[in-house]
Enzyme design. Sequence first.
Site, mmCIF file in Angstrom:
data_model
loop_
_atom_site.group_PDB
_atom_site.id
_atom_site.type_symbol
_atom_site.label_atom_id
_atom_site.label_comp_id
_atom_site.label_asym_id
_atom_site.label_seq_id
_atom_site.Cartn_x
_atom_site.Cartn_y
_atom_site.Cartn_z
ATOM 1 N N SER A 93 42.078 46.489 41.363
ATOM 2 C CA SER A 93 42.429 45.150 40.885
ATOM 3 C C SER A 93 42.885 45.116 39.433
ATOM 4 C CB SER A 93 41.234 44.208 41.068
ATOM 5 O OG SER A 93 40.148 44.619 40.270
ATOM 6 N N LYS B 275 34.818 36.737 39.461
ATOM 7 C CA LYS B 275 35.745 36.962 38.347
ATOM 8 C C LYS B 275 36.130 35.650 37.665
ATOM 9 C CE LYS B 275 37.681 41.151 40.429
ATOM 10 N NZ LYS B 275 38.845 41.778 41.082
#
Length: 843
Positions: free
Chosen positions: A714, A757
């Site tokens: 990511s 996140k």
Amino acid sequence: MRERKETAMSDKEKKGAGAGAQVAPAMGPPVLINKEDIPAVLPILPLRNSVFFPGGVLPLAVGRQKTIALIKDAVRDEQVIGVVTQRRAEEEDPGAADLYTVGTVARVVKLLKMGEDNYSLVVQGLARFKVLELVQESPYLKARIEAVEDRSVVDDVEVEALAINLKKLAREVIELMPELPAAATELVESITHPGHLADLIAANVDVPIEEKQQVLETVELKARMKLVLELLNRKREILKLSNKIDSAVKGEMSKTQREYYLRQQLKAIKEELGELGEEEEELDELQERLKKAGLPPEVEKVAQKELNRLKSIPTASSEYTVARTYLDWIADLPWTKRTDDNLDIENARQILDTDHYGLDKIKKRILEYLAVRKLKNDMRGPILCFVGPPGVGKTSLGQSIARATGRKFVRLSLGGVRDEAEIRGHRRTYVGALPGRIIQSMKKAATVNPVMMLDEIDKLGADFRGDPSAALLEVLDPEQNHAFSDHYLDLSYDLSKVMFIGTANLLDPIPGPLKDRMEILELPGYTFEEKVHIAQNHLIPKQLREHGLSADAIAISEKALIKIIMAYTREAGVRNLERRIADVCRAIAVEVASGKIGASAKRSIEEADVLEILGPEKFYNETAERTEIAGVATGLAWTAAGGDILFIEATKMPGKGALTLTGQLGDVMKESAQAALSYLRSKSDSLGIPVNFLEKTDLHIHFPAGAIPKDGPSAGVTILTALVSLLTGIRVRSDVAMTGEVTLRGLVLPVGGIKEKVLAAHRAGIKRIIIPARNEKDLLDVPEQARKELEFVFAAHMDEVLQAALEENPVGRKPPAAPEPEGEKKPGATPTPPAKKPDEIRV
């Protein structure tokens, strides 16, 4: 002290005679006393576990102070005493209600001092008497009595016939008891007085105390002899049957059976003597516990078989302890006992809301279970697994669920468990074997339907001793756990009514089959607003109570609370927040204890007080500082603590095109960096970067916090953004963070952990978040308050990422013209100074 009874026989005559055995002092009629010689008031000596008859001689050992005082006075004054049997042998200080009403007048014929407070005496029975009333209780009992005289005709024909039958039956009984000496028959034959004969036989036959007392209270001679005949006849039949059984059993008796037989005989003798040992009493108690345990038929069969075996094992044997412990476990486990579920939906909702703020998805699932349970009574317990970072309330939520449903709560910590036997138990062949933790927890819960929390289920280990997670497969399988088999019990135990709740910080370490058996419910980290609410309504009142401060002792302002959350904690949960609040409470407690402020005074905590109490700030927003130069981008990472921001720094130096990666990176992250660089080289012309920029340049990409391992795809968009920023000289916006996987064609692929996140970015003060377009649906899991305060950019291609992340869009820029080589300069031309290259910036 309890009085101890012995017989007046010789050693041979004593054997088998039973408790309280008495014999006649002579062959003729019993020693008599004239009625007028019996005082109207007699001192009363209570007798335990025996009935004393006229004409008998009985040795006694006495130690109670009342009895010693009575005996001393009787010997000194040469007076007779009254011996009366107690109704209950365990009564230490008997009163009128504790004594029978008929006793025997007796004379003390011998008294010996055996110790400081112990005497041995011999008493001789003289006549019957009836207690009219107690007239004295101290220093010993005295009673007004009435002498009872038997005026029956002794030479009556029926009396003579009864006496003959008595002697005949007595001889038969003695013959059936080979342990008795031959002198016993001679003694019976020598007695000529029928009343004495009946009393002697009644005193020595092994029958209950109540029946012996009935003989003593029967004054009329014929009735008394008939009663003794009945007792003797019953004893004869019992002995015949016992001898018949003995003959059949002894022929095939093994060593173990013989030992069991002897122990049963010993138990009977001890019962008769009132000396039943603790072991026998414990076994009787154990059998009663097994009856009350509500065992299933197959379990009851095994338990009864084991109990019968236990009775034949010597208590000193190690096998006795093993079998006894096994039966204790069976008796202590809940087999049918259950707590009634509290199916009040509104009450459950109120309890869950009171104990925990937020967590709506979890609360909704619990209320759904209660609703279905209310409609379907035999519903199996759910198997849930709460997954989330530390400190978000997973364990305490399990306790609240137990409280809301009205069930017992037991917690089973699985962190670090590596032995399969910890779950299933050890087989009884091992020394010190015990059931597994599941069965131990069920014993602790004492009901068949507790809420059982399997804490830290993601931290199970495995080694040469087995895999505990594999053992849990049976526990957590609704199709199998109704017959869970523990190695120690070796019996089927029903776990289907248990509500299992697992907790984990990470989902990945949980094996697939185990994960498949549980309903996964993820607990997100708390937002800033949720933390403020939790602190004000839960943490501060709790810490005030724990530090002995009144509810009005401290008033922490909202600004001070915000300061604590932002500058002293950086977590998904509230555990460190609670510790910092505890620090503040301790500081106030010191001020109160030292007298600086009054106990009832209210202390206001402002931002300045927070700095004074907690010291320098530990966390601050550094995104603006870190990204103020080109080549630095802010990424988003998922961690066990819920999520965090991640800075990626890129720099360049003269070289030959090498790429260096540092920061404890995994293979996937290294490949993401290589893919980002390859895409950058292929698109350098459209980004305004010289095509041959790598020919004389080395690149170095660093991920700070180098001691922490990092991996995952990511960070691809963040790496590429940092490289573009470095090579174009365009800075990344300080309020932007991003996540996503990049391909060689520049596509932005979806990644996981979006909720964690986003919350991490929100905590760090980020305003704009770039996420893959295909992750837009994951924002539904993000709390609404956080979504409102953030701007989201959904990118499907790197062009969209760069446009949203950089202060200036580099897409479409032309690369600077390359300078002409010196050898090709035209004569007379004026050299032009080279323009300042944007890639000269250094980090």
